[in-house]
Design an enzyme around this catalytic site. Structure first.
Site, mmCIF file in Angstrom:
data_model
loop_
_atom_site.group_PDB
_atom_site.id
_atom_site.type_symbol
_atom_site.label_atom_id
_atom_site.label_comp_id
_atom_site.label_asym_id
_atom_site.label_seq_id
_atom_site.Cartn_x
_atom_site.Cartn_y
_atom_site.Cartn_z
ATOM 1 N N CYS A 69 -2.121 -4.222 -8.851
ATOM 2 C CA CYS A 69 -1.398 -3.559 -8.237
ATOM 3 C C CYS A 69 -1.887 -2.579 -7.111
ATOM 4 C CB CYS A 69 -0.342 -2.692 -8.982
ATOM 5 S SG CYS A 69 0.692 -1.572 -8.462
ATOM 6 N N CYS A 113 -1.193 1.160 -7.678
ATOM 7 C CA CYS A 113 -2.150 1.558 -8.832
ATOM 8 C C CYS A 113 -3.630 1.990 -8.264
ATOM 9 C CB CYS A 113 -2.350 0.583 -9.978
ATOM 10 S SG CYS A 113 -0.871 0.593 -11.083
ATOM 11 N N THR A 129 9.177 -3.801 -1.584
ATOM 12 C CA THR A 129 8.024 -4.702 -1.390
ATOM 13 C C THR A 129 7.088 -4.597 -2.196
ATOM 14 O OG1 THR A 129 7.118 -3.758 0.743
ATOM 15 C CG2 THR A 129 8.782 -5.308 1.171
ATOM 16 N N HIS A 132 8.017 4.382 -6.203
ATOM 17 C CA HIS A 132 7.409 5.062 -5.229
ATOM 18 C C HIS A 132 8.816 5.816 -4.418
ATOM 19 C CE1 HIS A 132 7.786 1.262 -3.373
ATOM 20 N NE2 HIS A 132 7.627 1.740 -2.004
#
Length: 118
Positions: free
Chosen positions: A14, A17, A100, A105
């Site tokens: 990710c 991440c 996307t 977030h």
């Protein structure tokens, strides 16, 4: 849909991440970080990322109430620390809404007049 508490703290593939772990944080506290967007859509464009990996706002119930509250307070604190009085907070949920990167977030945007909702 995952059951409460089954999301890993991070996922190695990710992007967000990895930015939580190694990014250029402009603010960080209590399991959340803020970074500047690399393709800003406004004069100020920050991304607020939780350390915990959850794909989308659709799964906000994965956060205990106290942690969800801290996340919202962190979004507000980031805007205040940036000296923003007028700003927009956006969460895109799913690809049809423009998400996307599938790590929850928040976009914090400010600056010149932003088109769109009033």
């Amino acid at each position: 849909m995952p059951t409460k508490g089954c999301w890993p703290l991070s996922q190695p593939d990710c992007l967000f991440c990895n930015l939580v772990a190694n990014g250029d944080h402009v603010h960080a506290a209590d399991g959340f970080v803020a970074i500047r967007d690399i393709a800003p859509a406004a004069e100020t464009h920050l991304l607020v990322l939780p350390e915990r990996h959850v794909d989308t706002f659709r799964h906000i119930d994965e956060f205990p109430d106290e942690e969800a509250g801290r996340m919202l307070r962190f979004v507000a604190a980031v805007a205040a620390a940036e000296g923003l009085d007028d700003y927009r907070v956006i969460v895109n949920v799913g690809p049809g809404a423009g998400q996307t990167v599938f790590h929850l977030h928040w976009h914090v945007l400010a600056g010149k007049a932003l088109p769109g909702f009033h």
